[in-house]
Scaffold this motif. Structure first.
Motif, PDB file in Angstrom:
ATOM      1  N   ASP A 171       0.825  -1.212   0.000  1.00 19.64           N
ATOM      2  CA  ASP A 171       0.000   0.000   0.000  1.00 19.64           C
ATOM      3  C   ASP A 171       0.856   1.259   0.000  1.00 19.64           C
ATOM      4  OD1 ASP A 171      -2.222  -1.601   0.079  1.00 19.64           O
ATOM      5  OD2 ASP A 171      -2.484  -1.454   2.267  1.00 19.64           O
ATOM      6  N   ILE A 172       2.119   1.134   0.405  1.00 20.73           N
ATOM      7  CA  ILE A 172       2.991   2.302   0.501  1.00 20.73           C
ATOM      8  C   ILE A 172       3.618   2.633  -0.849  1.00 20.73           C
ATOM      9  CG2 ILE A 172       4.979   3.287   1.692  1.00 20.73           C
ATOM     10  CD1 ILE A 172       2.504   2.769   3.448  1.00 20.73           C
ATOM     11  N   ILE A 173       4.081   1.639  -1.573  1.00 24.78           N
ATOM     12  CA  ILE A 173       4.651   1.845  -2.898  1.00 24.78           C
ATOM     13  C   ILE A 173       4.358   0.616  -3.743  1.00 24.78           C
ATOM     14  CG2 ILE A 173       6.927   1.093  -2.052  1.00 24.78           C
ATOM     15  CD1 ILE A 173       8.159   2.877  -4.253  1.00 24.78           C
ATOM     16  N   SER A 174       3.759   0.824  -4.894  1.00 30.73           N
ATOM     17  CA  SER A 174       3.348  -0.291  -5.756  1.00 30.73           C
ATOM     18  C   SER A 174       4.542  -0.865  -6.500  1.00 30.73           C
ATOM     19  CB  SER A 174       2.305   0.187  -6.755  1.00 30.73           C
ATOM     20  OG  SER A 174       2.897   1.074  -7.703  1.00 30.73           O
ATOM     21  N   THR A 175       4.321  -2.052  -7.054  1.00 28.51           N
ATOM     22  CA  THR A 175       5.367  -2.684  -7.862  1.00 28.51           C
ATOM     23  C   THR A 175       5.720  -1.802  -9.048  1.00 28.51           C
ATOM     24  OG1 THR A 175       4.557  -4.874  -7.232  1.00 28.51           O
ATOM     25  CG2 THR A 175       5.973  -4.751  -9.162  1.00 28.51           C
ATOM     26  N   ALA A 176       4.712  -1.259  -9.725  1.00 27.87           N
ATOM     27  CA  ALA A 176       4.953  -0.444 -10.917  1.00 27.87           C
ATOM     28  C   ALA A 176       5.725   0.826 -10.582  1.00 27.87           C
ATOM     29  CB  ALA A 176       3.620  -0.096 -11.581  1.00 27.87           C
ATOM     30  N   ASP A 177       5.337   1.486  -9.477  1.00 32.20           N
ATOM     31  CA  ASP A 177       6.029   2.721  -9.100  1.00 32.20           C
ATOM     32  C   ASP A 177       7.490   2.447  -8.733  1.00 32.20           C
ATOM     33  OD1 ASP A 177       3.844   4.288  -9.559  1.00 32.20           O
ATOM     34  OD2 ASP A 177       3.212   4.377  -7.449  1.00 32.20           O
ATOM     35  N   PHE A 178       7.714   1.321  -8.077  1.00 32.93           N
ATOM     36  CA  PHE A 178       9.096   1.007  -7.716  1.00 32.93           C
ATOM     37  C   PHE A 178       9.924   0.741  -8.969  1.00 32.93           C
ATOM     38  CE2 PHE A 178      12.201  -2.465  -6.947  1.00 32.93           C
ATOM     39  CZ  PHE A 178      13.146  -1.713  -6.264  1.00 32.93           C
ATOM     40  N   TYR A 179       9.400  -0.070  -9.894  1.00 34.16           N
ATOM     41  CA  TYR A 179      10.187  -0.413 -11.075  1.00 34.16           C
ATOM     42  C   TYR A 179      10.477   0.809 -11.938  1.00 34.16           C
ATOM     43  CZ  TYR A 179       9.689  -5.408 -10.125  1.00 34.16           C
ATOM     44  OH  TYR A 179       9.760  -6.662  -9.562  1.00 34.16           O
ATOM     45  N   LYS A 180       9.593   1.797 -11.913  1.00 30.23           N
ATOM     46  CA  LYS A 180       9.856   3.031 -12.669  1.00 30.23           C
ATOM     47  C   LYS A 180      11.074   3.767 -12.123  1.00 30.23           C
ATOM     48  CE  LYS A 180       5.033   3.973 -13.941  1.00 30.23           C
ATOM     49  NZ  LYS A 180       3.869   4.870 -13.692  1.00 30.23           N
ATOM     50  N   GLN A 181      11.277   3.653 -10.814  1.00 26.17           N
ATOM     51  CA  GLN A 181      12.353   4.419 -10.179  1.00 26.17           C
ATOM     52  C   GLN A 181      13.606   3.601  -9.897  1.00 26.17           C
ATOM     53  OE1 GLN A 181      10.777   7.003  -6.861  1.00 26.17           O
ATOM     54  NE2 GLN A 181       8.915   5.774  -7.237  1.00 26.17           N
ATOM     55  N   ALA A 182      13.519   2.292  -9.968  1.00 25.92           N
ATOM     56  CA  ALA A 182      14.643   1.425  -9.600  1.00 25.92           C
ATOM     57  C   ALA A 182      15.890   1.754 -10.416  1.00 25.92           C
ATOM     58  CB  ALA A 182      14.261  -0.034  -9.787  1.00 25.92           C
ATOM     59  N   LYS A 183      17.037   1.641  -9.799  1.00 23.80           N
ATOM     60  CA  LYS A 183      18.302   2.006 -10.416  1.00 23.80           C
ATOM     61  C   LYS A 183      18.986   0.834 -11.110  1.00 23.80           C
ATOM     62  CE  LYS A 183      17.701   6.096  -8.792  1.00 23.80           C
ATOM     63  NZ  LYS A 183      17.264   7.181  -9.709  1.00 23.80           N
ATOM     64  N   MET A 184      18.338  -0.327 -11.139  1.00 25.50           N
ATOM     65  CA  MET A 184      18.902  -1.470 -11.841  1.00 25.50           C
ATOM     66  C   MET A 184      17.768  -2.292 -12.439  1.00 25.50           C
ATOM     67  SD  MET A 184      20.162  -3.515  -8.398  1.00 25.50           S
ATOM     68  CE  MET A 184      21.252  -4.586  -9.288  1.00 25.50           C
ATOM     69  N   LYS A 185      17.989  -2.799 -13.644  1.00 24.83           N
ATOM     70  CA  LYS A 185      17.017  -3.588 -14.380  1.00 24.83           C
ATOM     71  C   LYS A 185      17.621  -4.949 -14.710  1.00 24.83           C
ATOM     72  CE  LYS A 185      14.590   0.273 -14.768  1.00 24.83           C
ATOM     73  NZ  LYS A 185      13.375   0.522 -13.950  1.00 24.83           N
ATOM     74  N   PRO A 186      16.772  -5.973 -14.964  1.00 24.57           N
ATOM     75  CA  PRO A 186      17.301  -7.265 -15.386  1.00 24.57           C
ATOM     76  C   PRO A 186      18.235  -7.113 -16.586  1.00 24.57           C
ATOM     77  CG  PRO A 186      14.989  -7.486 -14.860  1.00 24.57           C
ATOM     78  CD  PRO A 186      15.296  -6.022 -14.788  1.00 24.57           C
ATOM     79  N   GLY A 187      19.386  -7.776 -16.493  1.00 24.55           N
ATOM     80  CA  GLY A 187      20.400  -7.675 -17.536  1.00 24.55           C
ATOM     81  C   GLY A 187      21.482  -6.670 -17.221  1.00 24.55           C
ATOM     82  N   ASP A 188      21.214  -5.774 -16.261  1.00 21.02           N
ATOM     83  CA  ASP A 188      22.230  -4.806 -15.867  1.00 21.02           C
ATOM     84  C   ASP A 188      23.317  -5.479 -15.029  1.00 21.02           C
ATOM     85  OD1 ASP A 188      20.779  -2.835 -17.077  1.00 21.02           O
ATOM     86  OD2 ASP A 188      20.055  -1.910 -15.219  1.00 21.02           O
ATOM     87  N   MET A 189      24.467  -4.821 -14.955  1.00 18.54           N
ATOM     88  CA  MET A 189      25.502  -5.240 -14.026  1.00 18.54           C
ATOM     89  C   MET A 189      24.919  -5.251 -12.619  1.00 18.54           C
ATOM     90  SD  MET A 189      29.066  -3.212 -13.273  1.00 18.54           S
ATOM     91  CE  MET A 189      28.166  -1.715 -12.819  1.00 18.54           C
ATOM     92  N   ALA A 190      25.209  -6.272 -11.846  1.00 19.36           N
ATOM     93  CA  ALA A 190      24.649  -6.421 -10.499  1.00 19.36           C
ATOM     94  C   ALA A 190      25.459  -5.587  -9.520  1.00 19.36           C
ATOM     95  CB  ALA A 190      24.626  -7.882 -10.089  1.00 19.36           C
ATOM     96  N   SER A 191      25.271  -4.286  -9.603  1.00 27.08           N
ATOM     97  CA  SER A 191      26.009  -3.363  -8.753  1.00 27.08           C
ATOM     98  C   SER A 191      25.343  -3.244  -7.390  1.00 27.08           C
ATOM     99  CB  SER A 191      26.067  -1.981  -9.423  1.00 27.08           C
ATOM    100  OG  SER A 191      26.436  -0.987  -8.491  1.00 27.08           O
ATOM    101  N   GLU A 192      26.124  -3.441  -6.325  1.00 26.88           N
ATOM    102  CA  GLU A 192      25.560  -3.267  -4.990  1.00 26.88           C
ATOM    103  C   GLU A 192      25.206  -1.811  -4.720  1.00 26.88           C
ATOM    104  OE1 GLU A 192      27.917  -5.010  -1.905  1.00 26.88           O
ATOM    105  OE2 GLU A 192      27.232  -7.045  -2.389  1.00 26.88           O
ATOM    106  N   ALA A 193      25.924  -0.877  -5.343  1.00 31.56           N
ATOM    107  CA  ALA A 193      25.582   0.539  -5.189  1.00 31.56           C
ATOM    108  C   ALA A 193      24.204   0.809  -5.782  1.00 31.56           C
ATOM    109  CB  ALA A 193      26.630   1.416  -5.861  1.00 31.56           C
ATOM    110  N   ALA A 194      23.928   0.255  -6.966  1.00 31.26           N
ATOM    111  CA  ALA A 194      22.618   0.437  -7.585  1.00 31.26           C
ATOM    112  C   ALA A 194      21.525  -0.250  -6.777  1.00 31.26           C
ATOM    113  CB  ALA A 194      22.638  -0.107  -9.019  1.00 31.26           C
ATOM    114  N   LEU A 195      21.864  -1.393  -6.163  1.00 29.53           N
ATOM    115  CA  LEU A 195      20.891  -2.081  -5.311  1.00 29.53           C
ATOM    116  C   LEU A 195      20.550  -1.216  -4.095  1.00 29.53           C
ATOM    117  CD1 LEU A 195      19.251  -4.596  -4.516  1.00 29.53           C
ATOM    118  CD2 LEU A 195      21.308  -5.463  -3.374  1.00 29.53           C
ATOM    119  N   ARG A 196      21.566  -0.643  -3.450  1.00 32.34           N
ATOM    120  CA  ARG A 196      21.305   0.213  -2.293  1.00 32.34           C
ATOM    121  C   ARG A 196      20.435   1.407  -2.676  1.00 32.34           C
ATOM    122  NH1 ARG A 196      26.798  -0.965  -1.368  1.00 32.34           N
ATOM    123  NH2 ARG A 196      27.430   1.027  -2.291  1.00 32.34           N
TER     124      ARG A 196
END
Length: 428
Positions: free
Chosen positions: A279-304
């Motif tokens: 209820d606080i943040i939807s899946t769609a809203d999060f994916y729009k803002q996320a700093k890493m996408k499938p296929g990207d380098m698995a950066s821990e900085a981007a994960l944080r």
């Protein structure tokens, strides 16, 4: 038989012990025994006292011996008497709250074990702790100065009380070479790939020419190297070994060269970043803002950075204790990684009161008009920072700075917010 007591604050004493016929005249010292302080050897106590059984002495010498022991700061009370066995000093050790653990910041020629052994050999009564008063600190500093001089360096040694937290009661005394400076001069990397060199050059620049600290430098270098690799997707990277060459004394200081042997592994790509939504943040809203996408380098900085989006959304709704977790699932053969995000929101906090201090009537009026987080509202931990950074309505507060205190009640989940303004600085 009579006895005499010496307390650290009592300097003028009177002694009359018929067995020894103590007077201004000299006499032969009988066997000397120390009781009440089994942590210290009889030999070390005798050495500090300055007495020697069989030697000639005076009443003043016997009294001075007690004073020497008292001056160390290790004893809260000293009594001495003559009996059938000889001269007996009864010692009452200083309570533990008056003793601090000794630590050593940058004595690079010795391991901690070697340093402790060397000091115990040079400083009678040293056991790893230091009294808060007395001369034992100076005695240890002098011994350390002599040890460093034997390595060809004239050093200034200081003893600094150290607290685990700022403002807390000191928990240790840190002995340190204040000058010359002891520094990390070079870091050489073994098995580092050319692709990582630009990132590693930045790490080396940040970590060199820094003061050396026995307890933190190795960890700091290892953590910085590991973070650089993890932020580049090398999630299996490890520092296999970090060695320190013998120190080099130069006209400008004591320089240290480090060598780190690395195991890089292969970089990983992100396979999935799973957030089921709330209820606080939807899946769609999060994916729009996320700093890493499938296929990207698995950066821990981007994960944080991506996880901070979810955390910020919860903080904005009053969940100031929210904990965001993202355990990893590895495909080590394919070098892919997936993260499934969960949130433990904790209780929701609301504003109970807001006070702005240090304002004139006009400034208070402007503040009240612009401020929009009031009693009953969710406590948004990010609102205050954004307000001070971005609000242009506070014209009268140009040239002011602000500090704040948010007092949260864990039982009522209410927050009392106090903002204090003062002239000078930047309003942020």
């Amino acid at each position: 038989m009579r006895s005499t007591t010496l307390r650290p604050a009592l300097l003028a004493l009177c002694l009359s012990v018929p067995t020894l016929q103590l007077s201004a005249q000299t006499f032969k010292l009988p066997p000397i025994t120390f009781t009440g302080a089994p942590a210290f050897s009889q030999a070390d106590l005798l050495k500090v006292s300055g007495l020697q059984p069989g030697a000639t002495a005076t009443q003043a010498d016997v009294q001075a011996a007690a004073q020497h022991l008292s001056d160390t700061g290790l004893f809260s009370d000293i009594r001495f008497e003559s009996n059938a066995t000889g001269l007996v000093y009864d010692l009452k050790p200083m309570p533990p709250e008056h003793l601090l653990r000794a630590s050593f910041t940058n004595f690079v020629w010795w391991s901690p074990t070697e340093l402790t052994t060397a000091l115990k050999a040079r400083v009678p009564l040293y056991t790893g702790v230091v009294p808060t008063a007395g001369n034992l600190q100076d005695t240890i500093a002098s011994a350390l100065k002599a040890m460093v001089a034997e390595k060809g360096t004239t050093a200034s040694i200081v003893a600094i009380p150290h607290s685990a937290q700022p403002g807390a009661t000191p928990s240790s005394i840190a002995f340190k070479i204040e000058s010359p400076a002891v520094r990390v001069q070079t870091i050489t990397l073994i098995h580092a790939s050319p692709a990582m060199q630009p990132r590693l050059d930045s790490v080396i620049k940040d970590q060199t020419n820094q003061p050396f600290d026995t307890t933190t430098t190795h960890t700091s270098i290892t953590t910085a190297l590991t973070s650089a690799y993890h932020d580049a997707g090398y999630l299996d990277m490890a520092v296999l070994n970090l060695t320190q060459a013998p120190p080099q004394v130069t006209p400008n200081g004591i320089d240290l060269a480090f060598t780190a042997t690395l195991s890089e592994g292969q970089p990983y790509q992100l396979f999935q970043l799973n957030w089921p939504g709330s209820d606080i943040i939807s899946t769609a809203d999060f994916y729009k803002q996320a700093k890493m996408k499938p296929g990207d380098m698995a950066s821990e900085a981007a994960l944080r950075q991506s996880l901070s989006i979810i955390a910020g959304a919860y903080f904005a709704k009053g969940f100031q204790d929210a904990k965001v977790k993202a355990p990893a699932t590895f495909d080590h053969l394919g070098h892919h990684v997936s993260y499934t995000i969960t949130v433990d929101p904790g209780p929701q906090y609301h504003i109970h009161s807001v006070k702005a201090l240090g304002l004139s009537a006009e400034q208070q009026k402007q503040f009240d008009s612009a401020w929009h987080m009031n009693p009953g509202d969710f406590y948004d931990t990010t609102y205050l920072t954004n307000f001070l950074h971005n609000n242009s309505a506070l014209q009268s507060l140009a040239g002011y700075s602000a500090t704040y205190n948010a007092s949260s009640d864990p039982d009522t989940h209410l927050v009392d917010l106090t903002i204090t303004f003062a002239k000078g600085g930047v309003l942020n």
